[in-house]
Design a protein around this motif. Structure first.
Motif, PDB file in Angstrom:
ATOM      1  N   CYS A  67      -3.199  15.330  -6.143  1.00 20.97           N
ATOM      2  CA  CYS A  67      -3.304  13.927  -5.743  1.00 20.97           C
ATOM      3  C   CYS A  67      -2.327  13.683  -4.595  1.00 20.97           C
ATOM      4  O   CYS A  67      -1.225  13.182  -4.814  1.00 20.97           O
ATOM      5  N   PRO A  68      -2.709  14.024  -3.364  1.00 22.90           N
ATOM      6  CA  PRO A  68      -1.759  13.944  -2.250  1.00 22.90           C
ATOM      7  C   PRO A  68      -1.579  12.554  -1.649  1.00 22.90           C
ATOM      8  O   PRO A  68      -0.718  12.376  -0.791  1.00 22.90           O
ATOM      9  N   PHE A  69      -2.368  11.573  -2.092  1.00 20.41           N
ATOM     10  CA  PHE A  69      -2.261  10.230  -1.514  1.00 20.41           C
ATOM     11  C   PHE A  69      -2.208   9.153  -2.587  1.00 20.41           C
ATOM     12  O   PHE A  69      -2.906   9.224  -3.596  1.00 20.41           O
ATOM     13  N   VAL A  70      -1.368   8.158  -2.349  1.00 12.06           N
ATOM     14  CA  VAL A  70      -1.369   6.900  -3.096  1.00 12.06           C
ATOM     15  C   VAL A  70      -1.341   5.825  -2.027  1.00 12.06           C
ATOM     16  O   VAL A  70      -0.341   5.660  -1.328  1.00 12.06           O
ATOM     17  N   ASN A  71      -2.440   5.097  -1.871  1.00  9.87           N
ATOM     18  CA  ASN A  71      -2.609   4.264  -0.681  1.00  9.87           C
ATOM     19  C   ASN A  71      -2.440   2.775  -0.927  1.00  9.87           C
ATOM     20  O   ASN A  71      -2.466   1.989   0.013  1.00  9.87           O
ATOM     21  N   ASN A  72      -2.283   2.370  -2.194  1.00  9.63           N
ATOM     22  CA  ASN A  72      -2.054   0.952  -2.460  1.00  9.63           C
ATOM     23  C   ASN A  72      -1.393   0.792  -3.820  1.00  9.63           C
ATOM     24  O   ASN A  72      -1.246   1.762  -4.579  1.00  9.63           O
ATOM     25  N   ALA A  73      -0.971  -0.417  -4.119  1.00 11.48           N
ATOM     26  CA  ALA A  73      -0.221  -0.680  -5.349  1.00 11.48           C
ATOM     27  C   ALA A  73      -1.047  -0.356  -6.600  1.00 11.48           C
ATOM     28  O   ALA A  73      -0.503   0.122  -7.604  1.00 11.48           O
ATOM     29  N   LYS A  74      -2.338  -0.591  -6.557  1.00 14.82           N
ATOM     30  CA  LYS A  74      -3.184  -0.313  -7.714  1.00 14.82           C
ATOM     31  C   LYS A  74      -3.168   1.170  -8.073  1.00 14.82           C
ATOM     32  O   LYS A  74      -3.113   1.541  -9.249  1.00 14.82           O
ATOM     33  N   GLU A  75      -3.191   2.032  -7.042  1.00  8.84           N
ATOM     34  CA  GLU A  75      -3.203   3.472  -7.288  1.00  8.84           C
ATOM     35  C   GLU A  75      -1.878   3.989  -7.844  1.00  8.84           C
ATOM     36  O   GLU A  75      -1.788   5.127  -8.284  1.00  8.84           O
ATOM     37  N   LEU A  76      -0.853   3.118  -7.813  1.00  9.44           N
ATOM     38  CA  LEU A  76       0.453   3.488  -8.353  1.00  9.44           C
ATOM     39  C   LEU A  76       0.593   3.070  -9.809  1.00  9.44           C
ATOM     40  O   LEU A  76       1.603   3.360 -10.456  1.00  9.44           O
TER      41      LEU A  76
END
Length: 309
Positions: A67-76
């Protein structure tokens, strides 16, 4: 079975959720504390500090491969893949949902920062290798670097694909150095890691190529090329750096690679060619045999005074 489920870096957990180091009989925390004491840090390092260190290490070593990307608060959030994968590698799955949620809330910001730092480090290592590789090809006057058009074709352009994987995958999957000549790529490289590799090459190809050519020609001109999907002005923002178009391209690559791996010509056969290339070009790392290490004259040594009393 999912990609994540097929890999387990750590041993089983006890009822406190700490990593059991198998035959060593030592938890990761105990192991870390022991090493820090050897480094002269003593007892000042708390278990809480060690947990934070373990989270950062886990994200940069393992989570980024899947999972190389977290692009917004929801994905965190706790129920999203980034959290689930990281908690899984940390061995926290035996904890209750409440305990896992509380742990993640405490560490998620640091985990996200570690992911961004790791991705930036990968890009920096690849840039250095890219420029040096172009200069080496220029000096030798033999061979050529794949064109961007061929790189975008991925596995459909076998020679180009092998060239890129053989030279750059080590910066995303370090263990490739030991496995690239021994095992099919799919056994040690998640789809997301292969997609990240080609995304980063596509993103910076023109910019890195210009840098290499300027160094070859000793041209001090200001660079004119820019990355396709990353913006330096966004790198300081929490979810800045990679635009939506870049994430969309990553998703396209991921889907394409996943499908190609299912085909014999673009999957097993191509990965067999990669193994052959790795062996023929000396990429295989010979493991030192324990018996070999024991040969020769035994070295002298001194016993500390406190052990002689």
């Amino acid at each position: 079975m999912s990609e994540f489920g097929s890999e387990s870096e750590d041993g089983p957990r006890n009822n406190r959720g700490t990593i059991q180091r198998g035959d060593r009989g030592m938890t990761a925390e105990q192991d870390g504390i022991a090493q820090m004491r050897l480094a002269g840090m003593g007892n000042a390092q708390t278990i809480n500090d060690l947990e934070r260190m373990m989270v950062k290490k886990t994200v940069s070593k393992s989570t980024v491969l899947y999972c190389p990307f977290v692009n917004n608060a929801k994905e965190l959030s706790y129920n999203q893949p980034f959290a689930k994968i990281t908690l899984g590698f940390l061995g926290k799955n035996e904890l209750s949902d409440t305990e896992k949620s509380e742990f993640w809330e405490e560490h998620k910001q640091m985990a996200h920062k570690a992911l961004n730092v790791k991705r930036s480090n990968i890009s920096g290592q690849m840039r250095k290798k890219f420029v040096e590789h172009i200069k080496k090809i220029n000096d030798s006057v033999t061979g050529e670097f794949p064109s961007i058009d061929n790189i975008r074709k991925g596995r459909k352009e076998a020679d180009s694909w092998i060239h890129i994987v053989a030279n750059f995958i080590q910066y995303i999957v370090p263990e490739s150095k030991q496995k690239i000549a021994e095992l099919p790529l799919r056994d040690w490289c998640p789809v997301a890691s292969e997609a990240l590799l080609f995304l980063m090459i596509e993103n910076s190809y023109e910019m890195w190529m210009e840098e290499a050519e300027n160094e070859i020609n000793e041209d001090q001109s200001s660079p004119t090329k820019v990355a396709l999907w990353t913006d330096r002005r966004g790198s300081g923002r929490k979810f800045g750096g990679w635009g939506n178009a870049g994430i969309k391209r990553f998703n396209e690559l991921h889907k394409c690679i996943k499908g190609h791996r299912q085909r014999r010509d673009l999957g097993q056969n191509l990965e067999a060619k990669l193994k052959k290339h790795a062996n023929e070009t000396g990429m295989a790392i010979r493991k030192r045999n324990f018996a070999d290490m024991q040969q020769g004259e035994a070295p002298s040594y001194d016993m500390p005074d406190f052990m002689n009393s």
